[in-house]
Design an enzyme around this catalytic site. Sequence first.
Site, PDB file in Angstrom:
ATOM      1  N   GLU A 214       1.188  -6.773  -6.752  1.00 48.47           N
ATOM      2  CA  GLU A 214       1.614  -5.279  -6.057  1.00 48.47           C
ATOM      3  C   GLU A 214       3.102  -5.543  -5.540  1.00 48.47           C
ATOM      4  O   GLU A 214       3.297  -6.275  -4.808  1.00 48.47           O
ATOM      5  CB  GLU A 214       0.653  -5.297  -4.834  1.00 48.47           C
ATOM      6  CG  GLU A 214       0.491  -3.908  -4.235  1.00 48.47           C
ATOM      7  CD  GLU A 214       1.587  -3.581  -3.169  1.00 48.47           C
ATOM      8  OE1 GLU A 214       2.473  -3.024  -3.737  1.00 48.47           O
ATOM      9  OE2 GLU A 214       1.413  -4.104  -2.303  1.00 48.47           O
ATOM     10  N   CYS A 248       6.474  -1.230   1.454  1.00 50.11           N
ATOM     11  CA  CYS A 248       6.454  -0.855   0.007  1.00 50.11           C
ATOM     12  C   CYS A 248       5.949   0.780  -0.357  1.00 50.11           C
ATOM     13  O   CYS A 248       6.279   1.311  -1.080  1.00 50.11           O
ATOM     14  CB  CYS A 248       5.579  -1.858  -0.752  1.00 50.11           C
ATOM     15  SG  CYS A 248       3.902  -2.034  -0.405  1.00 50.11           S
TER      16      CYS A 248
END
Length: 468
Positions: A214, A248
């Site tokens: 990720e 993010c």
Amino acid sequence: MTTAPTLTASSLATARDVAAWWWRLGFGARRDALLRWSAILGRRAPEITAVMRVEGGKADADATIELTVAVEHLRWAARNAERVLRRRRVRGTWLSPEQRAELAWRPYGVVGVIGPWNFPVLTPLASIGSAVAAGNAVLFKPSEHAPMVGRLLTETATEAMRGAPLVTFVEGGPEAGAALVTSGVDKVAFTGSTATAAKILAAAAPTLTPVLTECGGKDPAIVAADADLDRAAASVLWGAMFNAGQACVGIERVYVVDEVHDEFVRLLTAKAARLTAGRDGDLGAIAVPAQLDVITHHIADALDRGARALTGGLGAIEPPYVQPTILVDVPDDALVVTEETFGPVLPILRAADLDDAVARAESGRYHLGAAVYGGRQARAAADRLTCGMVSIDSALSFAGQPSLPFGGRGASGFGRTHGEAGLREFAVARSTVTRRGRQPFELTGYERGPHALPFAETVLRKVFGGAR
């Protein structure tokens, strides 16, 4: 707090023994233990959020929101693991009616989890919670910038497991992370930069150790002409500034159609001007000092290319804080548009129409999340985006839904946490077929008789050959 052990061969051996015990307990006992863990995290919330504020400079609200969402994700994994991963019968085929087909999911064994510094509770717990709910033990290396939070997560897990070291703390920086990847763990879950993910994949390749990554994002927001502009401005601002922009999935660029661009800018700028960064402000600190250099470089690059700062700017950088910075007239090739800034900086770009906004939102190598604001056209615009997650008329909302998978594609990584996909990410599909009698026309054997192959040939020609 106890002293954290470093990674050793005995750590992995112990984790394997614990994983075998943990799997034998069954889904019900694992559910109860994980729910105990979530309760402990809830009771110790003041202590945990205080450490998050001290260690990472988080604003009070950001710390509370992160822990709340993390606990909810843990509870969902605990309550749904059996439904998602239990043994089940699978429909077979008329070609082999004597066979009973079943599917089950078995744990990998020991999973290595490498966590980030920006969300030191929510992000690693998403992987850890799914991994342990699926029956694995975990070796957990938090970011070297957030070790105290990592220790608390490990200690509370051990308390919930009645002393069993189901989650083992691995102390250290990049070297410890590299050692974890090559230690012999059965899978690695990594959250961090795209560049580091590439190194982890290379290190895991010789042993074919599977890796979930990720990575970064440069998430766009799109504002259509029929959007509720005041609500959209409030939502975009929060999506860009939450956690001081260190997310993010934070909104890092906004494409607004021309006919509402100026009004949207006016509304958003007025709201941004009321926010402050500081010890008691709306925005917390930039957790890693080196990130201040990136933020400074991106703002300076945009201004050098003709952008204007409506709030903030270079003068907004007051280490360790950065005041909210809204930029307009930013060219598409500016760093603040193309690369991850990871700070409270938001470029607003004028789009000719919705098609132009979608096309430009699709640019770049990151495809993690996105947000679309609008009326009747919003759903169609969202469906044209190739990122892993989209929210319509809200920001970051997909991250708060424990039943939905979380993850991206391209330079944003691959694999999923959260939801059913997250549980299955940490389990291996196991197929079982049991013969319960003889088949009238036995094909799989050398004593099949004279009629089996003619029967199969008839099926091929008349049944399969005529299928549509």
